[in-house]
Design an enzyme around this catalytic site. Sequence first.
Site, PDB file in Angstrom:
ATOM      1  N   GLU A  42      39.576  31.503  35.777  1.00  0.00           N
ATOM      2  CA  GLU A  42      38.883  32.296  36.645  1.00  0.00           C
ATOM      3  C   GLU A  42      38.219  31.370  37.435  1.00  0.00           C
ATOM      4  O   GLU A  42      37.370  30.307  37.569  1.00  0.00           O
ATOM      5  CB  GLU A  42      37.601  33.153  35.735  1.00  0.00           C
ATOM      6  CG  GLU A  42      36.767  33.929  36.957  1.00  0.00           C
ATOM      7  CD  GLU A  42      35.301  34.263  36.411  1.00  0.00           C
ATOM      8  OE1 GLU A  42      34.466  34.059  37.353  1.00  0.00           O
ATOM      9  OE2 GLU A  42      35.267  34.531  35.337  1.00  0.00           O
TER      10      GLU A  42
ATOM     11  N   CYS B 122      30.127  34.662  40.505  1.00  0.00           N
ATOM     12  CA  CYS B 122      31.576  34.552  40.970  1.00  0.00           C
ATOM     13  C   CYS B 122      32.031  36.017  41.470  1.00  0.00           C
ATOM     14  O   CYS B 122      32.972  36.255  41.959  1.00  0.00           O
ATOM     15  CB  CYS B 122      32.339  34.215  39.771  1.00  0.00           C
ATOM     16  SG  CYS B 122      32.328  35.168  38.389  1.00  0.00           S
TER      17      CYS B 122
END
Length: 688
Positions: free
Chosen positions: A262, A301
């Site tokens: 990620e 994020c």
Amino acid sequence: MTTTDTTTRVLSSYLQGAWWAPESGVPVRDASTGDLIAYVGADGVDLAGAIDYARSVGQAALGELTFHQRALILKAIAGHLNALKDELYAVSDQTGATRRDSMIDIDGGIGVLFTYGSKGRRELPNSTVYVDGAPENLARDGSFGGQHIYSRVPGVAFQVNAFNFPVWGMLEKFAPAFLAGVPSIVKPATPTAFVAEACVRAIIDSGLLPEGSLQLITGSVRGFLDELDVRDKVSFTGSASTARSLSGHPHVLEIGVGLSCETDSLNAAILGPDAAPDTAEFTAFVASVVTEMTAKAGQKCTSIRRVIVPRERMDAVAAAVGARLEQRVVLGDPRAEGVTMGPLASLDQLAEVQKSITALLAGGGEIAWGTLDRPAVLHIDGTVAPAPDGAFMSPVLLRFDDADADAVHDIEAFGPVAALIGYDSVTDAVRLANRGGGSLVATIASADPDTVAALFGGIAPFHGRVLVLDGSVARTSTGHGSPVPHLVHGGPGRAGGGEELGGIRSVLHYMQRTAVQGSPAVLTALTGQWRSGAPSVAGDEHPFRKPLSRLRIGDAVASEAREITLEDIGHFAEFTGDTFYAHTDEEAAAANPFFPGRVAHGYLLLSFAAGLFVDPAPGPVLANYGLENLRFITPVSPGDRVRVTLTAKQITPRETDEYGEVRWDAVLTNQNDEIVASYDVLTLVAKD
């Protein structure tokens, strides 16, 4: 490395069942005050020994447990951490996190444990393998078939986490790996490693974990992939550049180490053309943008980086966002009462964000709200003054009048920063959102179903998650930036292409799916689920008389036959009110291509089947709580005779109860041995 002084501790790692600290490390400081917290390092760490310990001791300890037993341990750990939240909050304060921020991280991580503790018991069998899908019949006579089975990988889950979520980021990786039966080595980011260490200490001190199932390495461990092989899985959260380096490692490319990443994500929020300033959707949209700019000081994020709105509403959105920031943001030390946004995690992180903003301004942006000057902030003593050693900055809303400026679609400022851009049509909005190159999440704020459908259809292939925000969910939505353990967290392209969470899907990431082929008896033995054609036993004792301690897969009962009469069908129709023509009108039924004339109701047949197989006296069977996979296959006409065969298909004891679930394979056949109906009967049965 910096040699430590005598007053500040060196952060410890937990390896091979013991705490270990290096002799030196790099300094980590309080994000608000600059005070030294600890030294963090891993020089001299026995990485190979830790990995071997996980593969041997950890694998053996977890292998003795079923999914349900592991799930109960996760639940117990969650409860233990829940009782220690205030202590973890106090540690988290030093990262610059407000109490709201710490709730996202700490309570969110504990919530992941609770969720997997629940899902593991509700959605997984009380065994060590997971059966994927229905069996495939590969022979006309049913003597040979296939089945997909998941079994745990025999290595270690090496988990590299980012600085912004030292608890949630760790536990959302650890929980599914643990439930799968795979030991974890967690490696937190240096700036907030002291929070992860405090959490791991609490978990280890609980005494709840099987030996070797969790190890912690604080400090840098370059070259960890050199020690891993095809048995192992790596889950990485961090920068795209580091992810590229990892993905190009020979052990990933040539040996087959599993790698899930990620990385960067230029998430978008799209305001629909119907969402005028006086609508609930506009209000919810602005609130979401401000929340994502300020929660964790924008260090998420999943934060909104690009605010995509109808071009004619850019001024209105900028004004509304600015007004809400003015009203809601109190910048300062999170330990000071009233502070709503703390500093960034470190001065280095502040410098990185300022560098990114400078690049965005050079790329065509202008500041619509906020400032790049170092702000005065609220201190613990109640004074408002600059904090030269704190990593504070004002929220900044940028504006790009050129929506196609490359910078706004390329540069992620990982802080309290968002950029406003305008679109000319729904198609244009889709194009702009997708210029992010793949993102974790996007929000669509609209109450118009056609707009939502067009936007979702266009952006879905480029996003891991899409939140549709309208007035009806403004108060109940979990929010743009909050991944939930039930749904996938991850995204394609620039976002890394990996997946985490997603309920049981994430557990399967740590397991290998294997297609097995063989006889029904072999498939039954390997899966723990009885298959048609495997041995069954219809003995003198009715299986409903057997508690779980004596019941075995394959125990069966075959009933006598019962004739279905026209009077039965008519009575059922009148009694229930189900007078559908196929059961009441001979001529109309005969005209139906599926029926030879009047036929019995399917639910009449199920009721008769229950009467044929049930054992009426009190006994181990406590309750029938459902049917699954029901199919009506062959119509039954008046004069046909039906019988039922019931076979114990799957037995699932419940770890915390005095009963378990038994799934029975039920097959209803007619006088020609044609299958009339098939289904699973679910019962709760006492253990003894």
